[in-house]
Write a protein that holds these residues in place. Structure first.
Motif, PDB file in Angstrom:
ATOM      1  N   MET A  34       0.811  -1.211   0.000  1.00  0.00           N
ATOM      2  CA  MET A  34       0.000   0.000   0.000  1.00  0.00           C
ATOM      3  C   MET A  34       0.848   1.266   0.000  1.00  0.00           C
ATOM      4  O   MET A  34       0.430   2.300  -0.487  1.00  0.00           O
ATOM      5  CB  MET A  34      -0.946   0.006   1.199  1.00  0.00           C
ATOM      6  CG  MET A  34      -2.071  -1.002   1.105  1.00  0.00           C
ATOM      7  SD  MET A  34      -3.202  -0.914   2.507  1.00  0.00           S
ATOM      8  CE  MET A  34      -3.899   0.715   2.276  1.00  0.00           C
ATOM      9  N   SER A  35       2.055   1.167   0.578  1.00  0.00           N
ATOM     10  CA  SER A  35       2.894   2.352   0.687  1.00  0.00           C
ATOM     11  C   SER A  35       3.651   2.659  -0.602  1.00  0.00           C
ATOM     12  O   SER A  35       4.305   3.691  -0.709  1.00  0.00           O
ATOM     13  CB  SER A  35       3.905   2.185   1.829  1.00  0.00           C
ATOM     14  OG  SER A  35       4.730   1.070   1.598  1.00  0.00           O
ATOM     15  N   GLU A  36       3.630   1.728  -1.557  1.00  0.00           N
ATOM     16  CA  GLU A  36       4.334   1.951  -2.812  1.00  0.00           C
ATOM     17  C   GLU A  36       3.673   3.086  -3.600  1.00  0.00           C
ATOM     18  O   GLU A  36       2.458   3.081  -3.823  1.00  0.00           O
ATOM     19  CB  GLU A  36       4.344   0.668  -3.657  1.00  0.00           C
ATOM     20  CG  GLU A  36       5.026  -0.506  -2.988  1.00  0.00           C
ATOM     21  CD  GLU A  36       6.519  -0.299  -2.890  1.00  0.00           C
ATOM     22  OE1 GLU A  36       7.049   0.566  -3.627  1.00  0.00           O
ATOM     23  OE2 GLU A  36       7.149  -0.982  -2.073  1.00  0.00           O
ATOM     24  N   LYS A  57      10.292  -6.615  -0.402  1.00  0.00           N
ATOM     25  CA  LYS A  57      10.854  -5.308  -0.745  1.00  0.00           C
ATOM     26  C   LYS A  57      12.180  -5.400  -1.487  1.00  0.00           C
ATOM     27  O   LYS A  57      12.533  -4.506  -2.241  1.00  0.00           O
ATOM     28  CB  LYS A  57      11.046  -4.471   0.538  1.00  0.00           C
ATOM     29  CG  LYS A  57       9.740  -4.207   1.288  1.00  0.00           C
ATOM     30  CD  LYS A  57       8.782  -3.373   0.463  1.00  0.00           C
ATOM     31  CE  LYS A  57       7.481  -3.119   1.223  1.00  0.00           C
ATOM     32  NZ  LYS A  57       6.544  -2.281   0.471  1.00  0.00           N
ATOM     33  N   LYS A  58      12.947  -6.460  -1.250  1.00  0.00           N
ATOM     34  CA  LYS A  58      14.224  -6.655  -1.933  1.00  0.00           C
ATOM     35  C   LYS A  58      13.987  -7.599  -3.112  1.00  0.00           C
ATOM     36  O   LYS A  58      13.631  -8.758  -2.911  1.00  0.00           O
ATOM     37  CB  LYS A  58      15.267  -7.216  -0.974  1.00  0.00           C
ATOM     38  CG  LYS A  58      15.554  -6.296   0.213  1.00  0.00           C
ATOM     39  CD  LYS A  58      16.590  -6.900   1.136  1.00  0.00           C
ATOM     40  CE  LYS A  58      16.809  -6.037   2.358  1.00  0.00           C
ATOM     41  NZ  LYS A  58      17.412  -4.726   2.029  1.00  0.00           N
ATOM     42  N   TYR A  98       6.774  -8.129   5.295  1.00  0.00           N
ATOM     43  CA  TYR A  98       6.204  -9.154   6.164  1.00  0.00           C
ATOM     44  C   TYR A  98       7.066 -10.416   6.238  1.00  0.00           C
ATOM     45  O   TYR A  98       7.323 -10.946   7.315  1.00  0.00           O
ATOM     46  CB  TYR A  98       4.797  -9.529   5.693  1.00  0.00           C
ATOM     47  CG  TYR A  98       3.744  -8.472   5.939  1.00  0.00           C
ATOM     48  CD1 TYR A  98       4.061  -7.278   6.586  1.00  0.00           C
ATOM     49  CD2 TYR A  98       2.431  -8.660   5.533  1.00  0.00           C
ATOM     50  CE1 TYR A  98       3.108  -6.311   6.804  1.00  0.00           C
ATOM     51  CE2 TYR A  98       1.450  -7.681   5.745  1.00  0.00           C
ATOM     52  CZ  TYR A  98       1.805  -6.510   6.378  1.00  0.00           C
ATOM     53  OH  TYR A  98       0.853  -5.564   6.597  1.00  0.00           O
ATOM     54  N   THR A  99       7.486 -10.917   5.081  1.00  0.00           N
ATOM     55  CA  THR A  99       8.257 -12.163   5.086  1.00  0.00           C
ATOM     56  C   THR A  99       9.598 -11.993   5.799  1.00  0.00           C
ATOM     57  O   THR A  99      10.057 -12.900   6.490  1.00  0.00           O
ATOM     58  CB  THR A  99       8.501 -12.642   3.644  1.00  0.00           C
ATOM     59  OG1 THR A  99       9.037 -11.557   2.871  1.00  0.00           O
ATOM     60  CG2 THR A  99       7.224 -13.131   3.010  1.00  0.00           C
ATOM     61  N   MET A 100      10.213 -10.831   5.653  1.00  0.00           N
ATOM     62  CA  MET A 100      11.485 -10.573   6.327  1.00  0.00           C
ATOM     63  C   MET A 100      11.289 -10.456   7.827  1.00  0.00           C
ATOM     64  O   MET A 100      12.081 -10.994   8.621  1.00  0.00           O
ATOM     65  CB  MET A 100      12.110  -9.288   5.775  1.00  0.00           C
ATOM     66  CG  MET A 100      13.509  -9.009   6.311  1.00  0.00           C
ATOM     67  SD  MET A 100      14.711 -10.207   5.731  1.00  0.00           S
ATOM     68  CE  MET A 100      14.811  -9.754   4.006  1.00  0.00           C
TER      69      MET A 100
END
Length: 310
Positions: free
Chosen positions: A36-38, A80-81, A270-272
């Motif tokens: 959502m922040s993208e 994100k990465k 989230y996954t990180m």
């Protein structure tokens, strides 16, 4: 011994399942989604990303899939990465944190025990007073406050150390000092109080009456029995140092797993977040397990089966 180890291992598995479940559902309870922040991301692209990471499926389906992946050691792909596995990122950054943590743990144990022994041997004298004042300050001042202070005065003002970075041996000094200050204080207080109690015990008086040398009494009887509370504290101390390194690494610009963890929280990866949280949990459980076993070996009165000798 086998029964003791098996029971501890089962308890670790149950604790790990609770940790994984709690972390997973807490992430799901956060409003919105990680995309959502993208900026300039259309709803269509967000929907594709949700589908790619399986976030469009029911929560219970995501949960059991995540459990299955964890069993195989797959923490998923970072949100994100780009195209980077969480496991690979943890593996690359943890070695930096491990070096810092091990040095801080070793320094905490050695300095804390020596400081506590000096305070006990010179009870109610100047050395005892100074040691306890330092211990109180170490407990009272949070590690991140101490880190900022020593960074400002020793690195920026006096220019004795680098302000940030983690390249040479001297770069260990400030972050290790910030991480180990509180554990040193706790260990010193535990060692002091325990040694004072042991030094006044009847069996120590008996050993002196038998003519045993002072150094023999000190290391064979006093230190061995006085160090038991310290062994018990090693587990929580490891937890404090590991979790404390998250902030310390950020302050000193150390590219360890703590820095990645903070970045993942701010970016809602989230996954990180889940991967590093579970990784931290496993480390802390292993530290606690090793502490329990070591305690049983150090104290001959305690059996590894969990009971005590009569």
């Amino acid at each position: 011994m086998a029964r003791y180890l098996i029971s501890k291992f089962i308890f670790m598995l149950i604790s790990l399942l609770i940790l994984i479940s709690a972390t997973f559902f807490l992430m799901k309870a956060i409003p919105g989604n990680p995309f959502m922040s993208e900026r300039a991301t259309s709803p269509e692209i967000q929907a594709r990303l949700m589908e790619q990471y399986g976030l469009d499926k029911p929560v219970y389906v995501q949960y059991f899939k995540y459990l299955g992946d964890i069993v195989t050691g797959d923490f998923g792909i970072s949100m994100k990465k780009l195209n980077q596995d969480v496991s690979d990122i943890i593996g690359q950054t943890f070695m930096v944190s491990l070096k810092l943590g091990l040095v801080a743990i070793i320094v905490s144990i050695i300095v804390g025990i020596l400081l506590g022994m000096l305070a006990a041997l010179y009870h109610r004298r100047l050395i005892d007073t100074v040691a306890m004042i330092l211990a109180i300050l170490g407990i009272a001042v949070p590690s991140f406050v101490l880190a900022s202070l020593i960074q400002f005065f020793l690195a920026q003002k006096l220019e004795l150390f680098n302000v940030m970075g983690f390249e040479g041996p001297m770069d260990y000094v400030l972050p290790v000092a910030a991480l180990s200050a509180q554990p040193i204080a706790f260990i010193a207080r535990l060692t002091r109080s325990s040694m004072i109690e042991v030094l006044h015990a009847d069996y120590i008086k008996t050993a002196k009456a038998k003519g045993l040398k002072s150094i023999t009494i000190m290391f064979k009887h006093v230190v061995r029995n006085a160090i038991l509370p310290v062994v018990t504290y090693v587990g929580p101390m490891t937890a404090n140092i590991i979790t404390g390194s998250v902030v310390i690494e950020r302050i000193f610009g150390i590219g360890g797993i703590g820095k990645v963890f903070v970045e993942s929280i701010t970016s809602r990866d989230y996954t990180m977040i889940m991967g590093i949280t579970i990784f931290y949990g496993v480390l802390l459980m292993l530290a606690r397990f090793i502490t329990d076993v070591a305690y049983g070996f150090i104290d001959p009165r305690i059996k590894l089966s969990g009971g005590k000798e009569g």
